[in-house]
Design a protein around this motif. Structure first.
Motif, short mmCIF file in Angstrom:
data_model
loop_
_atom_site.label_atom_id
_atom_site.label_comp_id
_atom_site.label_asym_id
_atom_site.label_seq_id
_atom_site.Cartn_x
_atom_site.Cartn_y
_atom_site.Cartn_z
N LEU A 129 -12.70 1.60 -0.83
CA LEU A 129 -11.80 1.45 0.32
C LEU A 129 -12.54 1.25 1.64
CD1 LEU A 129 -9.17 4.24 -0.49
CD2 LEU A 129 -8.96 1.76 -0.86
N GLY A 130 -13.85 1.48 1.63
CA GLY A 130 -14.64 1.32 2.85
C GLY A 130 -14.46 2.48 3.82
N ILE A 131 -14.22 3.68 3.27
CA ILE A 131 -14.05 4.86 4.10
C ILE A 131 -15.07 5.93 3.68
CG2 ILE A 131 -11.60 4.41 4.51
CD1 ILE A 131 -10.95 6.55 2.41
N SER A 132 -15.17 6.98 4.47
CA SER A 132 -16.10 8.06 4.14
C SER A 132 -15.49 8.98 3.08
CB SER A 132 -16.42 8.88 5.39
OG SER A 132 -15.26 9.60 5.81
N LYS A 133 -16.34 9.78 2.45
CA LYS A 133 -15.85 10.77 1.49
C LYS A 133 -14.95 11.78 2.19
CE LYS A 133 -18.69 12.62 -1.49
NZ LYS A 133 -19.89 13.15 -2.17
N THR A 134 -15.27 12.12 3.42
CA THR A 134 -14.45 13.05 4.18
C THR A 134 -13.04 12.49 4.38
OG1 THR A 134 -16.40 13.91 5.33
CG2 THR A 134 -14.25 14.31 6.37
N SER A 135 -12.97 11.20 4.70
CA SER A 135 -11.66 10.56 4.86
C SER A 135 -10.90 10.53 3.54
CB SER A 135 -11.81 9.13 5.39
OG SER A 135 -12.32 9.15 6.70
N MET A 136 -11.62 10.31 2.43
CA MET A 136 -10.98 10.31 1.11
C MET A 136 -10.40 11.68 0.81
SD MET A 136 -9.99 8.93 -1.68
CE MET A 136 -10.74 7.33 -1.74
N LEU A 175 -6.45 12.68 0.06
CA LEU A 175 -6.04 13.50 -1.09
C LEU A 175 -5.26 14.72 -0.62
CD1 LEU A 175 -9.31 13.32 -3.17
CD2 LEU A 175 -7.10 12.45 -3.89
N ARG A 176 -5.76 15.38 0.40
CA ARG A 176 -5.13 16.60 0.92
C ARG A 176 -3.73 16.30 1.46
NH1 ARG A 176 -9.50 18.52 2.62
NH2 ARG A 176 -9.63 17.28 4.50
N SER A 177 -3.58 15.14 2.10
CA SER A 177 -2.29 14.77 2.69
C SER A 177 -1.31 14.19 1.67
CB SER A 177 -2.50 13.75 3.82
OG SER A 177 -2.90 12.50 3.28
N GLY A 178 -1.80 13.92 0.46
CA GLY A 178 -0.93 13.38 -0.58
C GLY A 178 -0.77 11.86 -0.54
N GLN A 179 -1.52 11.19 0.34
CA GLN A 179 -1.44 9.74 0.42
C GLN A 179 -2.09 9.07 -0.79
OE1 GLN A 179 -2.43 8.01 4.27
NE2 GLN A 179 -2.13 10.02 5.18
N ILE A 180 -3.06 9.75 -1.39
CA ILE A 180 -3.70 9.30 -2.63
C ILE A 180 -3.67 10.48 -3.59
CG2 ILE A 180 -5.89 8.65 -3.71
CD1 ILE A 180 -6.53 6.93 -1.36
N GLU A 181 -3.35 10.19 -4.85
CA GLU A 181 -3.33 11.24 -5.86
C GLU A 181 -4.47 11.05 -6.84
OE1 GLU A 181 0.42 11.86 -7.75
OE2 GLU A 181 1.52 11.67 -5.86
N ALA A 238 -1.65 -1.32 -1.00
CA ALA A 238 -0.36 -2.01 -0.83
C ALA A 238 0.53 -1.26 0.17
CB ALA A 238 0.35 -2.13 -2.17
N SER A 239 0.43 0.07 0.18
CA SER A 239 1.24 0.86 1.11
C SER A 239 0.81 0.62 2.55
CB SER A 239 1.18 2.36 0.77
OG SER A 239 -0.04 2.93 1.20
N LEU A 240 -0.43 0.24 2.75
CA LEU A 240 -0.91 -0.05 4.10
C LEU A 240 -0.28 -1.31 4.66
CD1 LEU A 240 -4.71 0.73 3.65
CD2 LEU A 240 -2.95 2.21 4.64
N ASP A 241 0.05 -2.25 3.76
CA ASP A 241 0.66 -3.52 4.17
C ASP A 241 2.17 -3.44 4.25
OD1 ASP A 241 -1.79 -4.77 4.35
OD2 ASP A 241 -1.72 -5.54 2.30
N ALA A 242 2.76 -2.36 3.73
CA ALA A 242 4.21 -2.24 3.70
C ALA A 242 4.76 -2.12 5.11
CB ALA A 242 4.61 -1.03 2.87
N PRO A 243 5.90 -2.79 5.37
CA PRO A 243 6.50 -2.67 6.70
C PRO A 243 6.94 -1.23 6.95
CG PRO A 243 7.87 -4.02 5.23
CD PRO A 243 6.63 -3.63 4.49
N ARG A 244 6.74 -0.81 8.16
CA ARG A 244 7.13 0.55 8.55
C ARG A 244 8.45 0.50 9.27
NH1 ARG A 244 1.14 1.21 10.45
NH2 ARG A 244 0.22 1.55 8.42
N GLY A 245 9.35 1.37 8.88
CA GLY A 245 10.67 1.30 9.48
C GLY A 245 11.19 2.54 9.93
N ARG A 257 -2.21 0.87 -5.24
CA ARG A 257 -0.95 1.34 -4.67
C ARG A 257 -1.15 1.75 -3.21
NH1 ARG A 257 1.09 5.22 -2.52
NH2 ARG A 257 -0.68 6.56 -2.94
N TYR A 258 -2.23 2.47 -2.95
CA TYR A 258 -2.51 2.91 -1.58
C TYR A 258 -2.73 1.71 -0.65
CZ TYR A 258 -4.81 4.79 2.49
OH TYR A 258 -5.13 5.07 3.79
#
Length: 64
Positions: A19-26, A30-36, A57-64, A54-55
């Motif tokens: 994902l191009g993020i740090s382990k801390t961000s990962m 996980l803690r927030s439930g955005q990734i299982e 794809a959720s970043l590209d999903a329109p926010r409403g 899935r994660y």
């Protein structure tokens, strides 16, 4: 004949790198439930390739 197979499971650090993020961000995702993660045995956790897709794809999903 060459057969290629996508990896099914990633260690947390590997998933973070994908994902191009740090382990801390990962760990935060996980803690927030955005990734299982799936649990293997008593301690081991892995992130599935399906969950990573899935994660993303959720970043590209329109926010409403």
């Amino acid at each position: 004949m060459t057969v290629t197979m996508e990896r099914a499971l990633y260690r947390l650090g590997e998933a973070a790198a994908v994902l191009g993020i740090s382990k801390t961000s990962m760990y935060g995702l996980l803690r927030s439930g955005q990734i299982e993660a799936v649990k293997i045995g008593s301690k081991t956790r892995r992130i599935t390739a399906v969950e990573l897709r899935r994660y993303v794809a959720s970043l590209d999903a329109p926010r409403g």
